[in-house]
Write an enzyme that holds these catalytic residues in place. Structure first.
Site, PDB file in Angstrom:
ATOM      1  N   ASP A  31      -3.781   0.041  10.065  1.00 36.43           N
ATOM      2  CA  ASP A  31      -4.803   1.027  10.462  1.00 36.43           C
ATOM      3  C   ASP A  31      -6.080   0.837   9.645  1.00 36.43           C
ATOM      4  O   ASP A  31      -6.200  -0.121   8.881  1.00 36.43           O
ATOM      5  CB  ASP A  31      -4.259   2.454  10.309  1.00 36.43           C
ATOM      6  CG  ASP A  31      -3.830   2.727   8.865  1.00 36.43           C
ATOM      7  OD1 ASP A  31      -4.090   1.870   7.986  1.00 36.43           O
ATOM      8  OD2 ASP A  31      -3.238   3.792   8.615  1.00 36.43           O
ATOM      9  N   GLU A  34       0.832  -1.191   0.000  1.00 38.61           N
ATOM     10  CA  GLU A  34       0.000   0.000   0.000  1.00 38.61           C
ATOM     11  C   GLU A  34       0.877   1.255   0.000  1.00 38.61           C
ATOM     12  O   GLU A  34       1.714   1.441   0.868  1.00 38.61           O
ATOM     13  CB  GLU A  34      -0.898  -0.009   1.248  1.00 38.61           C
ATOM     14  CG  GLU A  34      -1.711   1.254   1.417  1.00 38.61           C
ATOM     15  CD  GLU A  34      -2.267   1.394   2.844  1.00 38.61           C
ATOM     16  OE1 GLU A  34      -2.082   0.486   3.663  1.00 38.61           O
ATOM     17  OE2 GLU A  34      -2.876   2.438   3.111  1.00 38.61           O
ATOM     18  N   ASP A  89      -7.348   2.512   7.108  1.00 42.39           N
ATOM     19  CA  ASP A  89      -7.147   2.541   5.655  1.00 42.39           C
ATOM     20  C   ASP A  89      -6.550   1.234   5.148  1.00 42.39           C
ATOM     21  O   ASP A  89      -6.948   0.713   4.106  1.00 42.39           O
ATOM     22  CB  ASP A  89      -6.210   3.692   5.273  1.00 42.39           C
ATOM     23  CG  ASP A  89      -6.978   5.006   5.144  1.00 42.39           C
ATOM     24  OD1 ASP A  89      -8.222   4.957   5.251  1.00 42.39           O
ATOM     25  OD2 ASP A  89      -6.329   6.042   4.937  1.00 42.39           O
ATOM     26  N   ASP A 143      -0.931  -1.082   5.887  1.00 42.67           N
ATOM     27  CA  ASP A 143      -0.723  -0.557   7.233  1.00 42.67           C
ATOM     28  C   ASP A 143      -1.729  -1.177   8.196  1.00 42.67           C
ATOM     29  O   ASP A 143      -2.812  -1.601   7.787  1.00 42.67           O
ATOM     30  CB  ASP A 143      -0.893   0.967   7.236  1.00 42.67           C
ATOM     31  CG  ASP A 143       0.291   1.641   6.555  1.00 42.67           C
ATOM     32  OD1 ASP A 143       1.365   0.999   6.495  1.00 42.67           O
ATOM     33  OD2 ASP A 143       0.124   2.777   6.066  1.00 42.67           O
TER      34      ASP A 143
END
Ligand code: 0RA
Length: 649
Positions: A515, A440, A517, A513
Site C-alpha cells: 500500500d 515493516e 505506506d 505492505d
C-alpha cells in the site's frame, strides 16, 4: 605602629612566650624569610624567578607611571651580570621614618610589605608573585645599589644580601627626580642560571608599554661585544597591542574598536578587532598582570560581547527569529582583544594566582561594554555588518562541525559490534547464504520471525512510520533509531568506514505492505541505501519482497496474486468460474504458513533485485517528498503511488 599586613613566620621569636614588641615586629618584617624560602616570594629560583627580580623593580616604576609621575623607564643588562632599572618618577622617599631612625629608602628596601606604598594612592600591584616589593629583590641580590633623585639632591645607598652597607648618602645637587635600582642576583640563591634573557625581558616590557599608553620603556643589553637595544613606546596603547597581534592576520574591519571607562575604584580599557583567523586571541590583564586564568573582567567581557552582537544581529534582522542562537564561541572566533582593568584591591585567585576574583569588575566591564560596543556598532554600520558576517560564519561552521562530530560519534556507536536487540538473527554466519528481512511493523515482524527459515533468514522489524522524520534533511535519517538498527545489523559501517566485505547478508530484503505506506517506507529504505550504502546495491545485495495482495482458493488449491492485474488475468483465464478473492490488508494479516509460502520460501517467492536506476528514482521521489507543505506532500504521494510502485514490478 600598624601591625604587619603579611605575617611571615616569626623565626626569631619562636619559643618565646611574651607578647610581640615593636622590636619583634621589625624582626617579623625582616628579610630572612625571603632568603630562607625564596620560592615563596618569587615562585622559583630558576630562570623564571631570576627574571621576576627585574619585573618586580619595573613594576614599581610602572606604578609611578600609572600614578602619573613617570613616563620613561630604562632597563639595562650590565656587562658584569647585573641589571639596572632607571625611572623618572618621584623617587623613593628619602626622609627619616619616625621611630625607625632610618630613611624611607632603607625601610622600603629592607622591609617586607604587601606592596602598598605609604600613601596608599593609586593602583597597587599585589597579585601573586608580583607586588612582593623591591625588598625581595634586595634580599636575593648579592649586591644592590639604589640612587634616588629627589628633593634637589642625588641620594645613594648600597646593600649586600639585603643588609645596608652604610646609611643613605646625600650626594650632588640635582633638579630631576627618579629612582635607579641596580642589582646583582645572588649566586647562592640562583644556583641554576644567572643570565638574563633579552627576548624574555623584551616580551614582557613590550607588553608593559602596550598596557601603559605613552610610557617609554627602553631595554639595553650591554653584555655582548655590541650594545643591543629596543625601545617600546605606544601612543595607541592597547589599540597598538591589538594591531601588533594582528600584524600577520587579515582584519575583518579596518578599525580597532576601543573604549574605556573609569569609576571611583577601578577602570577598564578594551580594544578589539576581528580577523579572518579561526582562533581566539583574547588577553586579559589586571593591574598590568596577565590574568592567564581569566576571572571576572573576562566574564563581563564575554557576556557583553555575546549579548551586544546577538542583539544587533537580531535588531538588523541579520539573525532571524527562527535561527539558532549565537554562542559566545561564535562571537570570539578570529577575535583579537585586550581587556585591561586597573583596580585598587585586586583579588588574585586560581592555581597560578592569575585569575581575577573581584566580582564588582564583572558587572562594571559588562555594563560599560554593553553601552559602548552597541554604540560603536550603531555608528559604524558597515563595520558592524562585517563583524556580524564573521560571527555568523563561525556559527555556521560550529553547527556543521557539530553535525560531523555527531555523525562520527554515531558511527562509532554503530560500529560497537553489538547487534540490535530487535534483530532475530539467523544461524548461519555465511553471508552468501544469509538473508536479512527488513519487515515493516512489529506485528508483521512477529509473524515473519515465526514463519522464517531460522537457519539462514534473519528478521529485523521496523517500527511503523520511520518516515516521521518528515521534512528533515536526509542526514537526519541517520539519527533514526530504526535506520541505526539496519546499519548495525548489516555490519558494513557507514560513510568513510563502509566496508562491503563486512556485509553480513548478501540478500537484504525489504518487506513492506503493498500500500501507500509500504511504498513510502520502501522509498525511504532505497534512498538510504542509495545514499549511504551504494555498494550494497551495486553488488546486487538489495531486494524487494513481493507479498501478495490477494489470496484465492480455487478448486482445492490456493492462489496468490500480488495486484489487481494478476487477479483479473487469472479470472479471464478461468472464464465464468466463481472466485472469491481474499484481500490482504497487510503482511500482518497473513499467518505464518501463508507468509512463508508467498513471501519467504525461496522456492516460491518472487524477489526483485533493486538496481541503481530503481534507487536513483527512489531518491528523486524522496527528495520531492521532502517539500515543506504537508498537504501537497500527501497528494504527491497519492498521485505518484503508481510510480513508487514501479519499484515493485
Ligand atoms: C614608596 C613611596 C613612593 C614611591 C616609591 C616608593 C617608589 C618606589 C620605586 C621603586 C622603583 N622606582 C620607584 N619609584 C617610587 C611615593 C613617593 C611620594 O609620595 O612622593
Amino acid at each position: 605602629m600598624t601591625p604587619p599586613k603579611r605575617s611571615v613566620p616569626a623565626t626569631k621569636t619562636r619559643g618565646q612566650s611574651s607578647a610581640y614588641t615593636a622590636q619583634d615586629i621589625t624582626v617579623l618584617e625582616g628579610l630572612d624569610p625571603v632568603r630562607q624560602r625564596p620560592g615563596m616570594f618569587i615562585g622559583s629560583t630558576g630562570t623564571r624567578g631570576l627574571h621576576h627580580l627585574v619585573y618586580e623593580v619595573v613594576d614599581n616604576a610602572v606604578d609611578e607611571a600609572m600614578a602619573g609621575y613617570c613616563d620613561r623607564i630604562i632597563v639595562e643588562l650590565l656587562a658584569d651580570g647585573g641589571c639596572r632599572v632607571d625611572d623618572n618618577g618621584r623617587g623613593i622617599p628619602v626622609g627619616t621614618v619616625k621611630g625607625k631612625g632610618k630613611s624611607a629608602v632603607e625601610v622600603v628596601l629592607t622591609t617586607l610589605h604587601a606592596g602598598g606604598k605609604f600613601g596608599g594612592k593609586g593602583y597597587q600591584v599585589s597579585g601573586g608573585l608580583h607586588g612582593v616589593g623591591v625588598s625581595v629583590v634586595n634580599a636575593l641580590s648579592r649586591r644592590l645599589d639604589v640612587e634616588v633623585a629627589r628633593e634637589g639632591f642625588l641620594w645613594s645607598q648600597t646593600f649586600e644580601r639585603g643588609n645596608p652597607k652604610a646609611k643613605i648618602k646625600k650626594g650632588k645637587a640635582i633638579k630631576r627626580t627618579g629612582t635607579t635600582v641596580a642589582f646583582w642576583p645572588d649566586p647562592e640563591i640562583f644556583t641554576e642560571d644567572l643570565e638574563f634573557k633579552f627576548d624574555t625581558l623584551a616580551q614582557r616590557l613590550r607588553e608593559m608599554a602596550f598596557l601603559n599608553r605613552g610610557l617609554e620603556i627602553r631595554l639595553i643589553d650591554e653584555r655582548g661585544p655590541e650594545e643591543v637595544r629596543e625601545d617600546f613606546k605606544y601612543n595607541g596603547g592597547i589599540v597598538d597591542f591589538v594591531k601588533h597581534l594582528n600584524s600577520s592576520r587579515e582584519p575583518v574591519t579596518k578599525r580597532v574598536v576601543y573604549f574605556d571607562a573609569k569609576a571611583e575604584n577601578h577602570e577598564v580599557e578594551v580594544a578589539l578587532q576581528w580577523t579572518n583567523a579561526y582562533t581566539e586571541s583574547v588577553f586579559t590583564f589586571a593591574n598590568n598582570i596577565n590574568t592567564h586564568e581569566g576571572g571576572m573582567h573576562e566574564e563581563g567581557f564575554r557576556r557583553s560581547l555575546t549579548r551586544v552582537i546577538s542583539n544587533y544581529a537580531k535588531a538588523k534582522n541579520i539573525l532571524k527569529e527562527k535561527d539558532d542562537a549565537l554562542s559566545g564561541e561564535d562571537t570570539r572566533e578570529g577575535l583579537t582583544a585586550i581587556v585591561s582593568v586597573k583596580l585598587r584591591n585586586p583579588q588574585f585567585e586560581g592555581q597560578t594566582k592569575t585569575k581575577l576574583g573581584n566580582t564588582e569588575i564583572r558587572s562594571f566591564v559588562e555594563k560599560e561594554m554593553n553601552e559602548k560596543l552597541a554604540e560603536f556598532m550603531e555608528e559604524h554600520p558597515s563595520e558592524a555588518r562585517a563583524i556580524c558576517n564573521k560571527v555568523l560564519s563561525a556559527q555556521r561552521a560550529r553547527l556543521e562541525a557539530r553535525k560531523a562530530r555527531d555523525l562520527v560519534r554515531r558511527k562509532s556507536l554503530l560500529e560497537s559490534g553489538s547487534l540490535p536487540g530487535k534483530l532475530a538473527d539467523c544461524q548461519t554466519r555465511d553471508p552468501h547464504k544469509a538473508e536479512l528481512l527488513i519487515v515493516e511493523g512489529d506485528s508483521a515482524g512477529g509473524t515473519a520471525k515465526n514463519a522464517r527459515a531460522r537457519e539462514f533468514q534473519a528478521v529485523l522489524p521496523l517500527r511503523g512510520k520511520i518516515l516521521n522524520v518528515e521534512r528533515a534533511r536526509l542526514a537526519k535519517i541517520l539519527e533514526n533509531k530504526e535506520i541505526q538498527n539496519i546499519i548495525t545489523a548489516v555490519g558494513t559501517g557507514i560513510g568513510e568506514e563502509f566496508d562491503i566485505a563486512k556485509c553480513r547478508y548478501h540478500k537484504i530484503i525489504s518487506m513492506a505492505d503493498a500500500d501507500v505506506d509500504g511504498s513510502h517506507i520502501k522509498t525511504l529504505l532505497l534512498t538510504f541505501f542509495f545514499r549511504y550504502m551504494q555498494p550494497i546495491i551495486e553488488h546486487g545485495y538489495l531486494y524487494v519482497a513481493q507479498p501478495p495482495l490477494y489470496r484465492v482458493p480455487f478448486k482445492g488449491k490456493v492462489h496468490y496474486f500480488k495486484n489487481d492485474e494478476q487477479l483479473q488475468a487469472f479470472q479471464a483465464g478461468n472464464d465464468g468460474a466463481r472466485i472469491e478473492p481474499q484481500r490482504f490488508k497487510g503482511l500482518g494479516e497473513m499467518d505464518t504458513s501463508q507468509l512463508w509460502e508467498t513471501t519467504l520460501d525461496p522456492d516460491h517467492r518472487t524477489l526483485l533485485r533493486v538496481t541503481m536506476e530503481d534507487a536513483a528514482l527512489a531518491e528523486e521521489i524522496f527528495s520531492t517528498l521532502m517539500g515543506d507543505d504537508v498537504e501537497s506532500r500527501k497528494t504527491f504521494i497519492q498521485r505518484n503511488a503508481k510510480d513508487i510502485r514501479f519499484l515493485d514490478i
